[in-house]
Design a protein around this motif. Structure first.
Motif, PDB file in Angstrom:
ATOM      1  N   LEU A 104      35.751  48.743  48.569  1.00  0.00           N
ATOM      2  CA  LEU A 104      36.324  47.919  47.495  1.00  0.00           C
ATOM      3  C   LEU A 104      35.471  46.676  47.255  1.00  0.00           C
ATOM      4  N   THR A 105      35.391  46.283  45.977  1.00  0.00           N
ATOM      5  CA  THR A 105      34.717  45.022  45.651  1.00  0.00           C
ATOM      6  C   THR A 105      35.652  43.864  46.016  1.00  0.00           C
ATOM      7  N   GLU A 106      35.123  42.662  46.028  1.00  0.00           N
ATOM      8  CA  GLU A 106      35.942  41.493  46.359  1.00  0.00           C
ATOM      9  C   GLU A 106      37.090  41.333  45.363  1.00  0.00           C
ATOM     10  N   ARG A 107      36.833  41.578  44.081  1.00  0.00           N
ATOM     11  CA  ARG A 107      37.881  41.447  43.069  1.00  0.00           C
ATOM     12  C   ARG A 107      38.950  42.534  43.257  1.00  0.00           C
ATOM     13  N   VAL A 153      42.971  42.001  43.925  1.00  0.00           N
ATOM     14  CA  VAL A 153      44.025  42.684  43.170  1.00  0.00           C
ATOM     15  C   VAL A 153      44.972  43.407  44.127  1.00  0.00           C
ATOM     16  N   LEU A 154      44.410  44.069  45.135  1.00  0.00           N
ATOM     17  CA  LEU A 154      45.243  44.794  46.103  1.00  0.00           C
ATOM     18  C   LEU A 154      46.119  43.831  46.900  1.00  0.00           C
ATOM     19  N   ARG A 155      45.570  42.697  47.275  1.00  0.00           N
ATOM     20  CA  ARG A 155      46.367  41.703  48.008  1.00  0.00           C
ATOM     21  C   ARG A 155      47.538  41.211  47.150  1.00  0.00           C
ATOM     22  N   GLN A 156      47.242  40.904  45.911  1.00  0.00           N
ATOM     23  CA  GLN A 156      48.292  40.435  45.001  1.00  0.00           C
ATOM     24  C   GLN A 156      49.367  41.499  44.819  1.00  0.00           C
ATOM     25  N   LEU A 157      48.934  42.755  44.694  1.00  0.00           N
ATOM     26  CA  LEU A 157      49.874  43.868  44.536  1.00  0.00           C
ATOM     27  C   LEU A 157      50.755  43.988  45.772  1.00  0.00           C
ATOM     28  N   ALA A 158      50.144  43.893  46.956  1.00  0.00           N
ATOM     29  CA  ALA A 158      50.886  44.045  48.206  1.00  0.00           C
ATOM     30  C   ALA A 158      51.875  42.904  48.420  1.00  0.00           C
ATOM     31  N   GLU A 159      51.623  41.771  47.779  1.00  0.00           N
ATOM     32  CA  GLU A 159      52.540  40.638  47.873  1.00  0.00           C
ATOM     33  C   GLU A 159      53.669  40.736  46.853  1.00  0.00           C
ATOM     34  N   GLY A 160      53.680  41.852  46.129  1.00  0.00           N
ATOM     35  CA  GLY A 160      54.782  42.086  45.181  1.00  0.00           C
ATOM     36  C   GLY A 160      54.465  41.734  43.754  1.00  0.00           C
ATOM     37  N   GLY A 161      53.222  41.489  43.459  1.00  0.00           N
ATOM     38  CA  GLY A 161      52.850  41.065  42.113  1.00  0.00           C
ATOM     39  C   GLY A 161      52.879  42.195  41.094  1.00  0.00           C
ATOM     40  N   SER A 216      42.603  48.461  35.366  1.00  0.00           N
ATOM     41  CA  SER A 216      41.314  49.088  35.664  1.00  0.00           C
ATOM     42  C   SER A 216      40.964  48.937  37.148  1.00  0.00           C
ATOM     43  N   HIS A 217      41.178  47.728  37.670  1.00  0.00           N
ATOM     44  CA  HIS A 217      40.899  47.492  39.094  1.00  0.00           C
ATOM     45  C   HIS A 217      41.815  48.339  39.984  1.00  0.00           C
ATOM     46  N   LEU A 218      43.085  48.423  39.608  1.00  0.00           N
ATOM     47  CA  LEU A 218      44.030  49.210  40.399  1.00  0.00           C
ATOM     48  C   LEU A 218      43.664  50.698  40.397  1.00  0.00           C
ATOM     49  N   SER A 219      43.206  51.179  39.265  1.00  0.00           N
ATOM     50  CA  SER A 219      42.760  52.586  39.190  1.00  0.00           C
ATOM     51  C   SER A 219      41.594  52.826  40.134  1.00  0.00           C
ATOM     52  N   ASN A 220      40.667  51.861  40.167  1.00  0.00           N
ATOM     53  CA  ASN A 220      39.523  51.978  41.077  1.00  0.00           C
ATOM     54  C   ASN A 220      39.970  51.958  42.533  1.00  0.00           C
ATOM     55  N   VAL A 221      40.927  51.069  42.838  1.00  0.00           N
ATOM     56  CA  VAL A 221      41.443  50.961  44.215  1.00  0.00           C
ATOM     57  C   VAL A 221      42.058  52.290  44.653  1.00  0.00           C
ATOM     58  N   LEU A 222      42.914  52.852  43.811  1.00  0.00           N
ATOM     59  CA  LEU A 222      43.585  54.116  44.149  1.00  0.00           C
ATOM     60  C   LEU A 222      42.563  55.232  44.348  1.00  0.00           C
ATOM     61  N   ALA A 223      41.565  55.277  43.480  1.00  0.00           N
ATOM     62  CA  ALA A 223      40.555  56.335  43.566  1.00  0.00           C
ATOM     63  C   ALA A 223      39.718  56.191  44.838  1.00  0.00           C
ATOM     64  N   LYS A 224      39.270  54.954  45.119  1.00  0.00           N
ATOM     65  CA  LYS A 224      38.408  54.729  46.281  1.00  0.00           C
ATOM     66  C   LYS A 224      39.135  54.941  47.607  1.00  0.00           C
ATOM     67  N   LEU A 225      40.431  54.605  47.635  1.00  0.00           N
ATOM     68  CA  LEU A 225      41.197  54.750  48.870  1.00  0.00           C
ATOM     69  C   LEU A 225      41.939  56.087  48.946  1.00  0.00           C
ATOM     70  N   HIS A 226      41.773  56.918  47.909  1.00  0.00           N
ATOM     71  CA  HIS A 226      42.413  58.242  47.854  1.00  0.00           C
ATOM     72  C   HIS A 226      43.933  58.125  47.980  1.00  0.00           C
ATOM     73  N   ALA A 260      51.287  41.655  35.283  1.00  0.00           N
ATOM     74  CA  ALA A 260      51.225  40.376  34.562  1.00  0.00           C
ATOM     75  C   ALA A 260      50.991  39.224  35.530  1.00  0.00           C
ATOM     76  N   ARG A 261      51.690  39.227  36.655  1.00  0.00           N
ATOM     77  CA  ARG A 261      51.529  38.156  37.636  1.00  0.00           C
ATOM     78  C   ARG A 261      50.134  38.175  38.242  1.00  0.00           C
ATOM     79  N   ILE A 262      49.627  39.384  38.513  1.00  0.00           N
ATOM     80  CA  ILE A 262      48.283  39.496  39.088  1.00  0.00           C
ATOM     81  C   ILE A 262      47.258  38.959  38.090  1.00  0.00           C
ATOM     82  N   ALA A 263      47.439  39.338  36.833  1.00  0.00           N
ATOM     83  CA  ALA A 263      46.521  38.880  35.784  1.00  0.00           C
ATOM     84  C   ALA A 263      46.513  37.365  35.685  1.00  0.00           C
TER      85      ALA A 263
END
Length: 221
Positions: free
Chosen positions: A155-158, A162-170, A188-198, A173-176
């Motif tokens: 994963l890239t730093e960004r 995004v994943l940290r914000q998501l895991a905190e319940g974001g 777009s970032h979340l799609s990349n995260v899901l794909a990279k982490l399977h 809109a809140r993440i943005a």
């Protein structure tokens, strides 16, 4: 000229194996079989009574198995050098035998001359491990010593943010808002995260982040 012969105890539940090794040793001038048995429990008593220089033992035996017998033999006759001679190539058994106190480990596929060479080296106090077994032991040690792979390494730093914000319940809109990016970019970032982490969905991503320690690292930092 060698005055003292190396005393050997044979432990194998197959009589034909004991006979073969005994016959091989009888052809030499430096070995003497002082005891033999096909029973692990009996082997412990015989080792205590005879204190042989070498104990040649199989691992796969009924009743008291080879590993348990080795552990007890090393207790009652600590001077004995234990040589495993087995048909088993299971890593777990090999490691267990060595941990129990076996100093040498050989396979029944070896030739008679190879076995004699191994026993002579063992009689001199040298630990002899069959190359196949030694190779697997080294591989196992390397696996243990290798640093654990970072599950988020791709994963890239960004994307990590995004994943940290998501895991905190974001929400998106809140993440943005927190990262000063658009919701489209968040998706777009979340799609990349899901794909990279399977991972299948956002719920799995949240669980993965917590389970793999991402939030602990975030809290610690």
């Amino acid at each position: 000229m060698q005055d003292m012969k190396t005393s050997v105890m044979l432990v194998d539940d197959h009589a034909i194996v004991r006979q073969g090794v005994r016959s091989l040793l009888a052809l030499t001038e430096d070995f003497e079989v002082v005891a033999e048995t096909g029973d692990g429990a009996e082997a412990i008593g015989l080792a205590r009574d005879t204190a042989p220089d070498l104990v040649v033992i199989d691992l796969l035996m009924p009743g008291v198995d080879g590993v348990s017998a080795i552990r007890s033999i090393r207790t009652v006759s600590p001077r004995s050098h234990v040589v495993v001679l087995t048909s088993s190539e299971e890593d777990d058994l090999a490691f267990a035998a060595i941990e129990a106190g076996a100093q040498s480990f050989t396979l029944k596929t070896m030739l008679g001359d190879e076995l004699l060479s191994t026993l002579r080296r063992a009689a001199q106090g040298e630990a002899v491990i069959h190359p196949q077994v030694a190779r697997r032991i080294l591989q196992a040690v390397r696996r243990v010593r290798e640093p654990q792979r970072n599950p988020f390494a791709e994963l890239t730093e960004r994307e990590l943010e995004v994943l940290r914000q998501l895991a905190e319940g974001g929400s998106n809109a809140r993440i943005a808002a927190a990262l000063h990016i658009t919701e489209k970019t968040v998706k777009s970032h979340l799609s990349n995260v899901l794909a990279k982490l399977h991972l299948a969905d956002r719920t799995e991503a949240v669980a993965f982040a917590w389970r793999q320690g991402l939030m602990k690292d975030s809290a610690g930092g």
